[in-house]
Scaffold this motif. Structure first.
Motif, PDB file in Angstrom:
ATOM      1  N   VAL A  34      33.245  46.983  35.892  1.00 20.46           N
ATOM      2  CA  VAL A  34      33.093  45.614  35.396  1.00 20.46           C
ATOM      3  C   VAL A  34      34.433  44.878  35.431  1.00 20.46           C
ATOM      4  CG1 VAL A  34      32.491  44.185  33.417  1.00 20.46           C
ATOM      5  CG2 VAL A  34      31.108  46.191  33.969  1.00 20.46           C
ATOM      6  N   TRP A  35      35.505  45.562  35.030  1.00 18.00           N
ATOM      7  CA  TRP A  35      36.816  44.906  35.051  1.00 18.00           C
ATOM      8  C   TRP A  35      37.204  44.510  36.472  1.00 18.00           C
ATOM      9  CZ3 TRP A  35      39.879  42.258  32.175  1.00 18.00           C
ATOM     10  CH2 TRP A  35      41.199  42.034  32.566  1.00 18.00           C
ATOM     11  N   ASP A  36      36.899  45.341  37.434  1.00 15.49           N
ATOM     12  CA  ASP A  36      37.234  45.024  38.822  1.00 15.49           C
ATOM     13  C   ASP A  36      36.399  43.864  39.331  1.00 15.49           C
ATOM     14  OD1 ASP A  36      38.946  45.509  40.902  1.00 15.49           O
ATOM     15  OD2 ASP A  36      37.820  47.176  41.749  1.00 15.49           O
ATOM     16  N   ALA A  37      35.280  43.584  38.655  1.00 15.53           N
ATOM     17  CA  ALA A  37      34.432  42.452  39.048  1.00 15.53           C
ATOM     18  C   ALA A  37      34.810  41.157  38.352  1.00 15.53           C
ATOM     19  CB  ALA A  37      32.964  42.778  38.756  1.00 15.53           C
ATOM     20  N   VAL A  38      35.442  41.263  37.146  1.00 15.47           N
ATOM     21  CA  VAL A  38      35.704  40.039  36.387  1.00 15.47           C
ATOM     22  C   VAL A  38      37.172  39.804  36.049  1.00 15.47           C
ATOM     23  CG1 VAL A  38      33.410  40.140  35.330  1.00 15.47           C
ATOM     24  CG2 VAL A  38      35.370  41.065  34.085  1.00 15.47           C
ATOM     25  N   GLY A  39      38.028  40.847  36.065  1.00 13.62           N
ATOM     26  CA  GLY A  39      39.361  40.666  35.517  1.00 13.62           C
ATOM     27  C   GLY A  39      40.527  41.083  36.376  1.00 13.62           C
ATOM     28  N   SER A  40      40.312  41.870  37.401  1.00 14.04           N
ATOM     29  CA  SER A  40      41.421  42.319  38.241  1.00 14.04           C
ATOM     30  C   SER A  40      41.877  41.199  39.174  1.00 14.04           C
ATOM     31  CB  SER A  40      40.988  43.535  39.070  1.00 14.04           C
ATOM     32  OG  SER A  40      39.972  43.164  39.995  1.00 14.04           O
ATOM     33  N   GLU A  41      42.969  41.445  39.908  1.00 17.29           N
ATOM     34  CA  GLU A  41      43.403  40.471  40.916  1.00 17.29           C
ATOM     35  C   GLU A  41      42.318  40.260  41.962  1.00 17.29           C
ATOM     36  OE1 GLU A  41      47.896  39.875  41.969  1.00 17.29           O
ATOM     37  OE2 GLU A  41      47.457  42.019  42.041  1.00 17.29           O
ATOM     38  N   PHE A  42      41.684  41.339  42.349  1.00 18.09           N
ATOM     39  CA  PHE A  42      40.567  41.253  43.291  1.00 18.09           C
ATOM     40  C   PHE A  42      39.484  40.328  42.746  1.00 18.09           C
ATOM     41  CE2 PHE A  42      36.371  42.804  44.558  1.00 18.09           C
ATOM     42  CZ  PHE A  42      36.469  42.866  45.937  1.00 18.09           C
ATOM     43  N   ARG A  57      40.572  36.650  42.829  1.00 17.81           N
ATOM     44  CA  ARG A  57      40.480  36.090  44.177  1.00 17.81           C
ATOM     45  C   ARG A  57      39.037  35.732  44.489  1.00 17.81           C
ATOM     46  NH1 ARG A  57      37.494  37.279  48.943  1.00 17.81           N
ATOM     47  NH2 ARG A  57      38.532  36.213  50.662  1.00 17.81           N
ATOM     48  N   HIS A  58      38.082  36.597  44.118  1.00 14.86           N
ATOM     49  CA  HIS A  58      36.674  36.327  44.396  1.00 14.86           C
ATOM     50  C   HIS A  58      36.163  35.131  43.595  1.00 14.86           C
ATOM     51  CE1 HIS A  58      34.737  39.213  47.180  1.00 14.86           C
ATOM     52  NE2 HIS A  58      35.895  39.827  47.023  1.00 14.86           N
ATOM     53  N   HIS A  59      36.650  34.980  42.381  1.00 10.02           N
ATOM     54  CA  HIS A  59      36.279  33.822  41.575  1.00 10.02           C
ATOM     55  C   HIS A  59      36.671  32.541  42.316  1.00 10.02           C
ATOM     56  CE1 HIS A  59      36.282  31.982  37.234  1.00 10.02           C
ATOM     57  NE2 HIS A  59      35.659  31.209  38.108  1.00 10.02           N
ATOM     58  N   GLN A  60      37.906  32.484  42.790  1.00 11.42           N
ATOM     59  CA  GLN A  60      38.379  31.313  43.520  1.00 11.42           C
ATOM     60  C   GLN A  60      37.636  31.148  44.840  1.00 11.42           C
ATOM     61  OE1 GLN A  60      40.376  29.582  41.800  1.00 11.42           O
ATOM     62  NE2 GLN A  60      41.430  28.111  43.108  1.00 11.42           N
ATOM     63  N   TYR A  61      37.390  32.249  45.512  1.00 19.26           N
ATOM     64  CA  TYR A  61      36.716  32.220  46.811  1.00 19.26           C
ATOM     65  C   TYR A  61      35.314  31.627  46.693  1.00 19.26           C
ATOM     66  CZ  TYR A  61      34.243  34.009  50.919  1.00 19.26           C
ATOM     67  OH  TYR A  61      33.467  34.116  52.043  1.00 19.26           O
ATOM     68  N   GLU A  62      34.534  32.119  45.734  1.00 20.73           N
ATOM     69  CA  GLU A  62      33.155  31.654  45.620  1.00 20.73           C
ATOM     70  C   GLU A  62      33.085  30.185  45.213  1.00 20.73           C
ATOM     71  OE1 GLU A  62      31.007  33.300  46.894  1.00 20.73           O
ATOM     72  OE2 GLU A  62      31.332  35.441  46.593  1.00 20.73           O
TER      73      GLU A  62
END
Length: 482
Positions: free
Chosen positions: A429-437, A440-445
């Motif tokens: 979950v952290w890798d989906a909502v809080g990591s650098e990755f 980046r996905h938040h900004q990308y989408e």
């Protein structure tokens, strides 16, 4: 169709990819790129497997090709495209935004409308487009694209910028081709692609003819350099700690053209400002390519919904009315995108050249909400997970150390769920909502299809306000003050 091993071998060329101030000598084995390269290789292996349902005989050539690289000529073809794109998206759970089927869809629509490339002011380039698309399908190529100018100034177009040819443009015309100089962004996956489609989707003015070009270039072309943003995969301490970062970290890159020679047969639009728009919108490429993007996006949202449901169950709160309400909202948001994908297929129709185009109204309606929808999905997941993503061991080493493991087992478990499984879930979950990755996905989408006002403009223009306006006018005409 080539195998994943064939694809990985193709990365050993003369490409110049830069990370941390130095050129990468072996992209396929570099820590920044090896994980995503392996993932793309898995996609090619999956597509080549007849059991996947992704192979089809090209009616024009008789070759066995990947469905995602073909022109949908019927409703059945369009359905088969969706199923194939979904198969790939499910393999990455939607976390690879620029898999090969994305630009492949654009190229298929280009090839369906060669006439859009035969009306340029200087050259008829239609044959180049169809030949390149056929080559992509037959050789199973991974094509990325860079279609946005560098953000030197968003208040003016390239002709008004200080400095010559900052945006990628024509430095020289030769009998055998053109020489390109300047830069273009944002080549997601470019470092591990075979080819890059370079163009400009930002509206240009009549003074910008030097930059009104579209062409394909091998990633290993002489004079082409790729400057990548900070890669996240090398910092992933393990797959257990960063299960998404360690597999799906696409690399976004700025392309720099240091007098790159492009043969005429690779040029699709040349000094034609209107031609840039024709290639994306008159051909149906923008609709078909973004339908693929929404197929992938719907798979990703479903994965996030599954995470939220799993977290609620592990925490033992999945029957609380407030939690059910949150999960219900999440289900509604995900269903909107899933429904829009199917509605676009249901309302599809063939155009004058026989390309079946997904319905633009449903497609752009979903895209117009994406900048609000994705952050809301993340917010719901964050709300449900709470501080659980913060109170996890620092790394997998805490789970294997004889000194620390007993305390982790005693204090970090949940009823019926071991500490190892709970920590594994919350790290995902952290890798989906809080990591650098995740950031980046938040900004990308939010911005992959352009600024919000641009994307909502697509929705406005394709909704079809004429009928509802007519209904209002008819109703207003039906009564008066008398």
């Amino acid at each position: 169709m080539r195998s994943g091993a064939d694809y990985l071998a193709s990365l050993k060329d003369a490409r110049r990819v830069y990370v941390d101030g130095a050129a990468v000598e072996d992209v396929a084995n570099h820590p920044a790129f090896a994980p995503i390269a392996r993932t793309i290789a898995e996609l090619f292996d999956l597509a080549a497997d007849p059991a996947s349902g992704m192979t089809v005989t090209d009616p024009e050539t008789g070759a066995t090709v990947n469905r995602v690289f073909t022109v949908p000529r019927s409703r059945e073809d369009l359905t088969a495209f969706r199923q194939a794109a979904t198969r790939w998206a499910r393999h990455t759970h939607g976390w690879v935004g620029r898999s090969p089927d994305h630009v492949g869809a654009f190229l298929a629509a280009f090839a369906a409308h060669p006439e859009a490339f035969s009306t340029g002011p200087e050259r008829d380039l239609a044959a180049n487009v169809t030949a390149f698309q056929r080559r992509v399908a037959e050789e199973d190529l991974y094509v990325s694209y860079a279609i946005i100018p560098p953000q030197v100034s968003r208040a003016a177009t390239a002709h008004a910028w200080d400095g010559e040819l900052i945006q990628a443009g024509v430095a020289e015309e030769r009998p055998d081709g053109i020489v390109v100089r300047g830069a273009q962004m944002l080549a997601t996956g470019g470092a591990v692609a075979d080819e890059i489609l370079v163009s400009c989707i930002k509206p240009l003015g009549p003074e910008d003819t030097d930059f009104a070009i579209s062409f394909a270039v091998p990633v290993g072309a002489e004079g082409l350099k790729l400057y990548c943003r900070r890669p996240y995969a090398p910092a992933a301490t393990s797959e257990y700690d960063y299960p998404l970062t360690s597999r799906f970290d696409e690399t976004d890159a700025l392309l720099v053209f240091d007098d790159v020679f492009v043969p005429w047969e690779r040029v699709f639009v040349y000094r034609d400002v209107a031609g840039l728009r024709r290639q994306f919108f008159d051909t149906g490429a923008h609709v078909l390519g973004n339908w693929q993007a929404q197929i992938r996006f719907s798979v990703k949202l479903r994965f996030l919904a599954g995470l939220a449901r799993k977290v609620a169950a592990v925490n033992g709160v999945d029957r609380f009315p407030g939690v059910v309400e949150k999960l219900g909202e999440l289900a509604s948001l995900v269903s909107l995108v899933e429904s829009a994908v199917l509605a676009a297929e249901y309302t599809a129709a063939p155009d004058e050249q026989g390309l079946w185009r997904p319905g633009a109204r449903a497609l752009y309606g979903a895209m117009g909400l994406q900048t609000e929808l994705y952050p809301r999905v993340l917010a719901i997941l964050r709300d449900l997970v709470g501080g659980g993503v913060l109170q996890v061991p620092s790394s997998a080493a805490d789970m294997t150390s004889e000194e620390t493991r007993p305390d982790i087992d005693r204090y970090v478990h949940s009823p019926g769920v071991s500490a190892e499984e709970r920590v594994k879930l919350f790290k995902l979950v952290w890798d989906a909502v809080g990591s650098e990755f995740a950031g980046r996905h938040h900004q990308y989408e939010m911005f992959y299809a352009g600024a919000p006002f641009v994307v909502k403009g697509y929705a406005f223009r394709n909704y079809g306000f004429e009928e509802p306006l007519a209904e209002v006018e008819t109703f207003l005409a039906g009564y008066s003050l008398a």
